[in-house]
Design an enzyme around this catalytic site. Structure first.
Site, PDB file in Angstrom:
ATOM      1  N   TYR A  50      11.560  59.002  -4.230  1.00 31.78           N
ATOM      2  CA  TYR A  50      10.379  58.773  -4.028  1.00 31.78           C
ATOM      3  C   TYR A  50       9.538  58.350  -5.768  1.00 31.78           C
ATOM      4  CZ  TYR A  50      11.930  59.386   0.128  1.00 31.78           C
ATOM      5  OH  TYR A  50      12.431  59.587   1.588  1.00 31.78           O
TER       6      TYR A  50
ATOM      7  N   GLU B 153      19.382  45.389   3.442  1.00 29.70           N
ATOM      8  CA  GLU B 153      19.505  46.721   4.581  1.00 29.70           C
ATOM      9  C   GLU B 153      19.691  45.711   5.719  1.00 29.70           C
ATOM     10  OE1 GLU B 153      18.109  50.188   3.887  1.00 29.70           O
ATOM     11  OE2 GLU B 153      16.445  50.515   5.026  1.00 29.70           O
TER      12      GLU B 153
ATOM     13  N   GLN C  69      12.700  54.221  -2.638  1.00 17.19           N
ATOM     14  CA  GLN C  69      11.443  53.834  -1.714  1.00 17.19           C
ATOM     15  C   GLN C  69      11.135  52.903  -2.519  1.00 17.19           C
ATOM     16  OE1 GLN C  69       9.734  53.928   1.029  1.00 17.19           O
ATOM     17  NE2 GLN C  69       9.092  55.612   1.601  1.00 17.19           N
TER      18      GLN C  69
ATOM     19  N   LYS D 192      18.417  67.772  -4.740  1.00 13.96           N
ATOM     20  CA  LYS D 192      19.811  67.528  -4.019  1.00 13.96           C
ATOM     21  C   LYS D 192      20.820  66.851  -5.007  1.00 13.96           C
ATOM     22  CE  LYS D 192      17.196  63.437  -2.130  1.00 13.96           C
ATOM     23  NZ  LYS D 192      16.899  62.684  -1.515  1.00 13.96           N
TER      24      LYS D 192
HETATM   25  P1  FAD Z   1      14.217  65.679   1.489  1.00 15.34           P
HETATM   26  O1  FAD Z   1      15.109  65.045   0.130  1.00 15.34           O
HETATM   27  O2  FAD Z   1      14.637  66.702   2.093  1.00 15.34           O
HETATM   28  O3  FAD Z   1      12.626  65.520   0.883  1.00 15.34           O
HETATM   29  C1  FAD Z   1      11.896  66.122   1.673  1.00 15.34           C
HETATM   30  C2  FAD Z   1      10.707  66.497   1.098  1.00 15.34           C
HETATM   31  O4  FAD Z   1      11.230  67.979   1.152  1.00 15.34           O
HETATM   32  C3  FAD Z   1      10.081  65.863   0.071  1.00 15.34           C
HETATM   33  O5  FAD Z   1       8.794  66.549  -0.053  1.00 15.34           O
HETATM   34  C4  FAD Z   1      10.853  66.738  -0.814  1.00 15.34           C
HETATM   35  O6  FAD Z   1      10.616  67.166  -2.214  1.00 15.34           O
HETATM   36  C5  FAD Z   1      11.288  68.456  -0.229  1.00 15.34           C
HETATM   37  N1  FAD Z   1      12.267  68.941  -0.022  1.00 15.34           N
HETATM   38  C6  FAD Z   1      13.776  68.365  -0.446  1.00 15.34           C
HETATM   39  N2  FAD Z   1      14.062  69.524  -0.541  1.00 15.34           N
HETATM   40  C7  FAD Z   1      13.556  70.816  -0.916  1.00 15.34           C
HETATM   41  C8  FAD Z   1      13.432  72.555  -1.194  1.00 15.34           C
HETATM   42  N3  FAD Z   1      14.649  72.990  -1.207  1.00 15.34           N
HETATM   43  N4  FAD Z   1      13.116  73.052  -0.708  1.00 15.34           N
HETATM   44  C9  FAD Z   1      11.489  72.986  -0.579  1.00 15.34           C
HETATM   45  N5  FAD Z   1      11.106  71.557  -0.573  1.00 15.34           N
HETATM   46  C10 FAD Z   1      11.935  70.442  -0.544  1.00 15.34           C
HETATM   47  N6  FAD Z   1      14.452  57.489   7.205  1.00 15.34           N
HETATM   48  C11 FAD Z   1      15.623  56.861   8.658  1.00 15.34           C
HETATM   49  O7  FAD Z   1      14.993  58.012   9.925  1.00 15.34           O
HETATM   50  N7  FAD Z   1      16.534  56.687   8.804  1.00 15.34           N
HETATM   51  C12 FAD Z   1      16.212  55.877   7.862  1.00 15.34           C
HETATM   52  O8  FAD Z   1      17.476  54.823   7.963  1.00 15.34           O
HETATM   53  C13 FAD Z   1      15.798  55.556   6.586  1.00 15.34           C
HETATM   54  N8  FAD Z   1      16.256  55.363   5.318  1.00 15.34           N
HETATM   55  C14 FAD Z   1      16.169  55.701   4.019  1.00 15.34           C
HETATM   56  C15 FAD Z   1      16.261  54.519   3.235  1.00 15.34           C
HETATM   57  C16 FAD Z   1      15.538  55.578   1.862  1.00 15.34           C
HETATM   58  C17 FAD Z   1      15.964  54.730   0.512  1.00 15.34           C
HETATM   59  C18 FAD Z   1      14.069  55.747   1.933  1.00 15.34           C
HETATM   60  C19 FAD Z   1      13.158  55.938   0.590  1.00 15.34           C
HETATM   61  C20 FAD Z   1      13.803  56.609   3.284  1.00 15.34           C
HETATM   62  C21 FAD Z   1      14.310  55.904   4.049  1.00 15.34           C
HETATM   63  N9  FAD Z   1      13.879  57.055   5.274  1.00 15.34           N
HETATM   64  C22 FAD Z   1      14.530  56.427   6.942  1.00 15.34           C
HETATM   65  C23 FAD Z   1      12.702  57.987   5.373  1.00 15.34           C
HETATM   66  C24 FAD Z   1      12.765  59.424   4.462  1.00 15.34           C
HETATM   67  O9  FAD Z   1      13.716  60.274   6.059  1.00 15.34           O
HETATM   68  C25 FAD Z   1      11.832  59.436   4.870  1.00 15.34           C
HETATM   69  O10 FAD Z   1      11.423  59.487   3.708  1.00 15.34           O
HETATM   70  C26 FAD Z   1      11.865  61.583   4.707  1.00 15.34           C
HETATM   71  O11 FAD Z   1      10.606  61.914   5.178  1.00 15.34           O
HETATM   72  C27 FAD Z   1      12.043  62.165   3.769  1.00 15.34           C
HETATM   73  O12 FAD Z   1      13.567  62.047   4.137  1.00 15.34           O
HETATM   74  P2  FAD Z   1      14.249  62.725   2.427  1.00 15.34           P
HETATM   75  O13 FAD Z   1      16.126  62.495   2.689  1.00 15.34           O
HETATM   76  O14 FAD Z   1      14.452  61.800   1.280  1.00 15.34           O
HETATM   77  O15 FAD Z   1      13.975  63.962   2.986  1.00 15.34           O
END
Ligand code: FAD
Length: 288
Positions: free
Chosen positions: A143, A17, A174, A163
């Site tokens: 995560y 990455e 993560q 999702k």
């Molecule tokens: P989601 O999948 O939307 O989840 C976020 C939270 O919402 C979780 O607690 C989940 O349980 C909850 N949730 C999800 N769906 C629902 C629902 N329908 N109802 C209620 N709760 C729900 N950040 C950046 O800014 N740029 C990047 O390029 C970047 N790359 C990343 C790459 C990886 C591999 C990882 C692990 C993280 C990365 N991040 C990045 C960080 C990420 O944006 C954060 O961790 C963010 O807080 C969560 O993103 P997510 O897509 O996992 O969110």
């Protein structure tokens, strides 16, 4: 090439990455580092995306250049929570126009002042727009220790299933420093009937400041053995760098020995670190 196809191959995959610069004058430095990493011939490379969308065009530009000029399959990230639907759709069409076939669909971190737009709440909301925008292979984040904002790991897993069912082709974890967390997570993932490939995300820690910042942001647990290494070598940068690379290498070898096939290294624009990891693993991966 679609990453879903790459992940079907026999053997172990290794991906790296990089992240874009904050300002355009630093683009050359980042591209140079990314090109050095590309020389290692990883199975693919990902490019992160500024949560606020400020550097979105840099993410797209880096991914395009690496794919076109170095022939590496690229995975640009895309976050949604701080963006309008119009901006997100524009980025999807830019990725398509650039011939990029993979997108990492993310929510992004919610800024302390709250989100300026309310078009998206979760990464899941982004999947339909990506599907509508083109024939992309879609990755999602997961995560092993639970997302820090989730009320429980069980709730987080339920949301992860939603999702994936919305159209995610693979997941990347993560970072974690204790493989037991990953093994336990994988057991729960398969129990929850989530069957897409899960890439283990490994962060080689090469300086103490970086470790503290990364752990603060992610809430990742630090095993005692790992903390001891950081504490002991904190003021000896060369020793700490080497210890961090060896720790990450050992973690990866243990994962591979447990049948994990896909390793994603958070190489943080550090070609020397990516090179050392790749060199350590070459005989292991080559034997698979
Ligand atoms: P989601 O999948 O939307 O989840 C976020 C939270 O919402 C979780 O607690 C989940 O349980 C909850 N949730 C999800 N769906 C629902 C629902 N329908 N109802 C209620 N709760 C729900 N950040 C950046 O800014 N740029 C990047 O390029 C970047 N790359 C990343 C790459 C990886 C591999 C990882 C692990 C993280 C990365 N991040 C990045 C960080 C990420 O944006 C954060 O961790 C963010 O807080 C969560 O993103 P997510 O897509 O996992 O969110």
């Amino acid at each position: 090439m679609k990453i879903s196809e790459i992940l079907k191959r026999d053997g172990v995959t290794l991906s790296f990455e990089v992240f874009p610069p904050k300002t355009h004058d630093k683009m050359d430095v980042v591209i140079e580092a990314a090109e050095e990493i590309a020389k290692l011939k990883p199975d693919f490379m990902s490019v992160t995306y500024g949560a606020g969308g400020g550097t979105s065009e840099y993410t797209a530009e880096i991914a395009k250049r690496l794919q076109e000029e170095k022939g590496v399959t690229m995975l640009p990230h895309l976050t949604c929570v701080s963006s309008t639907r119009d901006h997100v759709k524009k980025m999807i069409s830019v990725y398509k126009e650039y011939g990029l076939e993979n997108i990492m669909a993310l929510r992004g971190d919610i800024p302390p002042e709250g989100t300026p737009n309310h078009d998206y709440k979760y990464a899941t909301d982004l999947i339909a727009d990506i599907r509508e925008g083109g024939d992309f292979c879609i990755g999602g984040a997961c995560y092993p220790e639970g997302h820090p904002q989730a009320p429980s790991r069980a709730e987080d897993l339920k949301n992860l299933k939603t999702k994936v069912d919305a159209g995610v082709d693979f997941l990347t974890t993560q970072m974690f420093f204790d493989n037991e967390e990953f093994f336990d997570f994988m057991y729960r993932v398969r129990e929850a009937d989530i069957s897409v490939p899960v890439l283990a995300g490994i962060m080689p820690i090469t300086n103490a400041k970086m470790m503290k910042r990364s752990i603060e942001m992610s809430g990742t647990k630090t095993p005692r053995r790992f903390l001891q290494i950081i504490d002991f070598f904190e003021d000896r940068p060369d020793a700490l760098r080497q210890a961090g690379i060896i720790y990450a290498t050992e973690q990866i070898i243990d994962l591979i020995a447990h049948g994990v096939k896909n390793i994603h290294v958070y190489s943080m624009n550090k070609p020397d670190v990516a090179r050392d990891i790749e060199k350590n693993l070459a005989p292991v991966i080559g034997s698979m």
